[in-house]
Write an enzyme that holds these catalytic residues in place. Sequence first.
Site, PDB file in Angstrom:
ATOM      1  N   HIS A   1      53.420  16.504 -23.741  1.00  0.00           N
ATOM      2  CA  HIS A   1      53.155  15.515 -22.660  1.00  0.00           C
ATOM      3  C   HIS A   1      52.551  16.668 -21.534  1.00  0.00           C
ATOM      4  CE1 HIS A   1      56.111  12.402 -23.303  1.00  0.00           C
ATOM      5  NE2 HIS A   1      55.219  12.570 -24.075  1.00  0.00           N
TER       6      HIS A   1
ATOM      7  N   TYR B   1      60.167   8.603 -14.059  1.00  0.00           N
ATOM      8  CA  TYR B   1      61.316   8.848 -13.167  1.00  0.00           C
ATOM      9  C   TYR B   1      61.171   7.975 -12.227  1.00  0.00           C
ATOM     10  CZ  TYR B   1      62.054  13.468 -15.326  1.00  0.00           C
ATOM     11  OH  TYR B   1      62.301  14.399 -16.286  1.00  0.00           O
TER      12      TYR B   1
ATOM     13  N   PRO C   1      70.805  16.729 -15.379  1.00  0.00           N
ATOM     14  CA  PRO C   1      69.637  16.761 -16.523  1.00  0.00           C
ATOM     15  C   PRO C   1      68.597  16.297 -15.645  1.00  0.00           C
ATOM     16  CG  PRO C   1      71.156  14.708 -16.409  1.00  0.00           C
ATOM     17  CD  PRO C   1      71.745  15.972 -15.427  1.00  0.00           C
TER      18      PRO C   1
ATOM     19  N   LYS D   1      66.463  21.103 -17.646  1.00  0.00           N
ATOM     20  CA  LYS D   1      66.551  22.541 -17.508  1.00  0.00           C
ATOM     21  C   LYS D   1      67.529  23.115 -18.392  1.00  0.00           C
ATOM     22  CE  LYS D   1      63.088  23.216 -15.270  1.00  0.00           C
ATOM     23  NZ  LYS D   1      61.961  23.315 -16.131  1.00  0.00           N
TER      24      LYS D   1
ATOM     25  N   TYR E   1      58.894  22.357 -13.316  1.00  0.00           N
ATOM     26  CA  TYR E   1      59.084  21.483 -14.262  1.00  0.00           C
ATOM     27  C   TYR E   1      58.761  21.754 -15.617  1.00  0.00           C
ATOM     28  CZ  TYR E   1      60.027  17.139 -16.873  1.00  0.00           C
ATOM     29  OH  TYR E   1      60.475  16.116 -17.373  1.00  0.00           O
TER      30      TYR E   1
END
Length: 392
Positions: free
Chosen positions: A73, A201, A293, A297, A385
């Site tokens: 991704h 998200y 979550p 991480k 990220y």
Amino acid sequence: MQRTQVAIIGAGPAGLLLGALLHKAGIANTILELHSGEQVLARVRAGILERGSAELLDEAGVGRRMRAEGLIHEGIQLSFGGQRQRIDLQGLTGQSVLVYGQNELCRDLMDDRKAAGLTTHYEARHVSLHGLGEPRVVVRYQHLGQARELACDYIAGCDGFHGVSRAGLPASAYHSYERGYPFGWLGVLADTRPPADELVYAQHERGFALCSMRSRTRVRCYIQCSLSDRLESWSDARFWRELKSRLDPVTAAALEPAPSLEKSIAPLRSYVTEPLRFGRLFLAGDAGHLVPPTGAKGLNLAASDVRYLARALTEHYRDRSDAGLARYSEQALRRVWRAERFSWSLTRLLHNFPDHNGFDQRIQQADLDYLMSSRAAQTVLAENYVGLPLTE
């Protein structure tokens, strides 16, 4: 009495990966796990790997299936205000992440360990640690109805937040930092096509939502829920209906509901133990720290802990140097706190907090507006990220 160099408590990803790396370095190790192997593989957990974590699995010799089946991704999607906008991870940082389920990662590590003939005692009961400040430590446990003892040089506590490694320490031995969150995540695993090619998200007035995936035909979706919610109150139909209501129209239209394979509610918590070393015991992964979550991480922090610890133990046995062991806690915690900060900030940005007033809500919207209008802000998010560099 049995004997090994390193006793590893816990056969989750941290313990299994540490065992694989130590074996590659010629360091004898034995793993003790409370649950059965089937129960370990049944855990539905994280599925996002930073590049450093994926490379560590390659180093351990178990990356072949991950590389063949994992999904690369290069971005993530943010859904809010009825729109969906992309954060270009690759363009902003030159890096991507890899989607590969934690249970599949554990399966690869377990198969590799079995093929190498290494010792793992599943369903090890009543585990206790003794002599942590002595030259030789002993782990006592019961297995197959018999009391057993395992003598070793060091113990790696990789048995999670509720494990015995940290729980067996006196309260005066460490300091804990903790923040609870007034909500949980209701998650559903289902065999259906993901509604987007990347994770979505969503920030919505009804609460946070996430459309994640384990493969091109299996999704893991979440919605923010109350800590008082019960699973029996959430039918599949109600879950999919609520999830769609929190998504932008394009994502909602592409979402194809399917029967749930697994459904669970998990509370969110930030937690850090300091230090991560107690004599000859070293904590790694969830045994030493937890993150919400939201930032993906948890698994990656476990991998970085294991990387530092495996190198320190290799340095001890190969070079007769304890420098790496001495700095393990400080080194690991530096990365832990950075990940805690990122996970906290992303959780604050995307969730609805019951105590937020109108001002708080306006600030949250301003933060989102700024994020989507500023390349610098997007770069900060993307750098965190995909994973900050590992310090040496």
